[in-house]
Scaffold this motif. Structure first.
Motif, mmCIF file in Angstrom:
data_model
loop_
_atom_site.group_PDB
_atom_site.id
_atom_site.type_symbol
_atom_site.label_atom_id
_atom_site.label_comp_id
_atom_site.label_asym_id
_atom_site.label_seq_id
_atom_site.Cartn_x
_atom_site.Cartn_y
_atom_site.Cartn_z
ATOM 1 N N TYR A 169 -5.437 14.611 12.134
ATOM 2 C CA TYR A 169 -4.089 14.774 11.572
ATOM 3 C C TYR A 169 -3.949 16.126 10.873
ATOM 4 N N GLY A 175 2.531 8.119 8.681
ATOM 5 C CA GLY A 175 2.297 6.843 7.987
ATOM 6 C C GLY A 175 3.496 6.474 7.136
ATOM 7 N N ALA A 183 0.161 8.060 15.959
ATOM 8 C CA ALA A 183 0.530 9.427 15.563
ATOM 9 C C ALA A 183 -0.145 10.469 16.453
ATOM 10 N N TYR A 191 8.962 3.847 1.725
ATOM 11 C CA TYR A 191 9.078 4.122 0.284
ATOM 12 C C TYR A 191 8.817 5.605 -0.012
ATOM 13 N N SER A 192 7.657 6.104 0.424
ATOM 14 C CA SER A 192 7.376 7.528 0.195
ATOM 15 C C SER A 192 8.358 8.398 0.973
ATOM 16 N N GLU A 233 5.069 6.380 12.633
ATOM 17 C CA GLU A 233 4.582 5.041 12.278
ATOM 18 C C GLU A 233 4.138 4.288 13.530
ATOM 19 N N TYR A 234 2.968 3.668 13.445
ATOM 20 C CA TYR A 234 2.395 2.945 14.581
ATOM 21 C C TYR A 234 3.067 1.590 14.807
ATOM 22 N N GLU A 235 3.328 0.853 13.735
ATOM 23 C CA GLU A 235 3.794 -0.532 13.830
ATOM 24 C C GLU A 235 5.316 -0.595 13.953
ATOM 25 N N ILE A 281 0.826 -1.219 0.000
ATOM 26 C CA ILE A 281 0.000 0.000 0.000
ATOM 27 C C ILE A 281 0.858 1.265 0.000
ATOM 28 N N ALA A 282 2.108 1.136 -0.416
ATOM 29 C CA ALA A 282 2.931 2.342 -0.592
ATOM 30 C C ALA A 282 2.380 3.137 -1.783
ATOM 31 N N VAL A 283 2.712 4.398 -1.844
ATOM 32 C CA VAL A 283 2.345 5.192 -3.019
ATOM 33 C C VAL A 283 3.000 4.569 -4.254
ATOM 34 N N HIS A 320 7.001 -2.206 10.957
ATOM 35 C CA HIS A 320 7.111 -1.348 9.773
ATOM 36 C C HIS A 320 8.274 -0.364 9.964
ATOM 37 N N ASP A 372 -0.592 10.027 5.472
ATOM 38 C CA ASP A 372 -0.867 8.752 4.775
ATOM 39 C C ASP A 372 -0.958 7.614 5.789
ATOM 40 N N ALA A 373 -1.712 7.829 6.875
ATOM 41 C CA ALA A 373 -1.890 6.772 7.880
ATOM 42 C C ALA A 373 -3.360 6.349 7.876
ATOM 43 N N ASP A 374 -3.886 5.940 9.019
ATOM 44 C CA ASP A 374 -5.305 5.549 9.090
ATOM 45 C C ASP A 374 -6.188 6.748 8.739
ATOM 46 N N LEU A 381 5.023 3.084 6.755
ATOM 47 C CA LEU A 381 5.092 1.731 6.201
ATOM 48 C C LEU A 381 6.579 1.339 6.086
HETATM 49 N N1 SAM Z 1 3.412 6.429 3.181
HETATM 50 C C1 SAM Z 1 3.740 5.033 2.953
HETATM 51 C C2 SAM Z 1 4.286 4.884 1.539
HETATM 52 O O1 SAM Z 1 3.631 5.395 0.612
HETATM 53 O O2 SAM Z 1 5.332 4.250 1.370
HETATM 54 C C3 SAM Z 1 2.517 4.155 3.093
HETATM 55 C C4 SAM Z 1 1.855 4.292 4.423
HETATM 56 S S1 SAM Z 1 0.606 3.056 4.678
HETATM 57 C C5 SAM Z 1 -0.632 3.552 3.546
HETATM 58 C C6 SAM Z 1 -0.079 3.535 6.230
HETATM 59 C C7 SAM Z 1 0.853 3.343 7.407
HETATM 60 O O3 SAM Z 1 0.284 4.069 8.500
HETATM 61 C C8 SAM Z 1 1.001 1.892 7.863
HETATM 62 O O4 SAM Z 1 2.351 1.546 7.972
HETATM 63 C C9 SAM Z 1 0.330 1.865 9.211
HETATM 64 O O5 SAM Z 1 0.934 0.976 10.140
HETATM 65 C C10 SAM Z 1 0.482 3.315 9.661
HETATM 66 N N2 SAM Z 1 -0.516 3.721 10.661
HETATM 67 C C11 SAM Z 1 -1.790 3.298 10.773
HETATM 68 N N3 SAM Z 1 -2.379 3.865 11.829
HETATM 69 C C12 SAM Z 1 -1.456 4.676 12.390
HETATM 70 C C13 SAM Z 1 -1.460 5.531 13.520
HETATM 71 N N4 SAM Z 1 -2.539 5.667 14.292
HETATM 72 N N5 SAM Z 1 -0.338 6.215 13.802
HETATM 73 C C14 SAM Z 1 0.771 6.095 13.019
HETATM 74 N N6 SAM Z 1 0.825 5.288 11.948
HETATM 75 C C15 SAM Z 1 -0.268 4.587 11.631
#
Ligand code: SAM
Length: 218
Positions: free
Chosen positions: A145, A65, A119, A70-71, A89-91, A39-41, A94, A136-138, A67
């Protein structure tokens, strides 16, 4: 029009405008091998973020966000010498992979810092102002945000938020999906809010039908 066609056009545009990039390709490959979701850009979206950050003259960038980073790599490459990026980043899993990908790309923790945790908890600990913010998170917390981004911004800061069209579901006020509701809450916040000058653009491509928000702090 079909997704197959959108993907063919994306491939054509990538061939026309993007060079082979082993560092970015390795970041995606290692993310896939580690089981991170794809789900990266897209490459063209990554380049768009890079160009927007360069055009904004960003010396400080905030990403929500990460991941696999990549972005983050695209954005970090927009920084001038002495510039700085923070990505939230939450995880932890990741974040660990993103750290390795950023290090390989030549961006150590002194340039590209990863804040691990929700976040909404880590953003209040940051010191702004940031020149460019990529959200780009949840999606459920999008409005919060955008508010946090405003608190960490200055006049002229650029804010980009991804995935705000949701395959068109954003236009359905009866949709109960948490992400769709989160996006609509963000648009409600931006509606006639004179702190922001904003637009949103629908996109198609190998990531399907979606779109992004582009805003500037007045
Ligand atoms: N920006 C990244 C890219 O394009 O390479 C893709 C990000 S992906 C769409 C969303 C990321 O947000 C995931 O890694 C997820 O674990 C993280 N995420 C989800 N909820 C979050 C939160 N509450 N706080 C921080 N990160 C969160």
């Amino acid at each position: 029009m079909t997704r197959e066609l959108w993907t063919r056009v994306d491939d054509y545009l990538n061939d026309a405008l993007l060079s082979a990039d082993p560092v970015l390709e390795a970041a995606l490959a290692d993310s896939g091998a580690a089981g991170l979701p794809p789900i990266a850009v897209s490459p063209s979206q990554g380049k768009l973020l890079h160009l927007l950050a360069v055009t904004a003259g960003a010396r400080s960038i905030l990403e929500i966000g990460t991941l696999g980073g990549y972005s983050t790599i695209w954005l970090a490459r927009a920084l001038p010498p002495g510039g700085h990026l923070v990505t939230c980043e939450y995880e932890p899993r990741h974040a660990k992979l993103a750290r390795a990908n950023l290090d390989r790309a030549g961006f150590g923790a002194d340039v590209a810092e990863i804040r691990v945790g929700a976040a909404l908890d880590t953003l209040p600990t940051l010191t702004g102002p940031f020149d460019f913010v990529f959200i780009d998170a949840d999606k459920a917390n999008l409005a919060a945000y955008v508010e946090a981004a405003f608190s960490l911004s200055r006049q002229g800061t650029t804010i980009v938020a991804d995935n705000v069209i949701r395959g068109g579901a954003v236009a359905d006020p009866t949709d109960t999906d948490r992400s769709v509701r989160g996006v609509r809450e963000m648009f409600d916040l931006l509606h006639e809010d004179d702190r922001f000058d904003a637009t949103a653009v629908q996109t198609v491509g190998d990531k399907g039908y979606d779109g992004f928000l582009l805003a500037r702090i007045r």
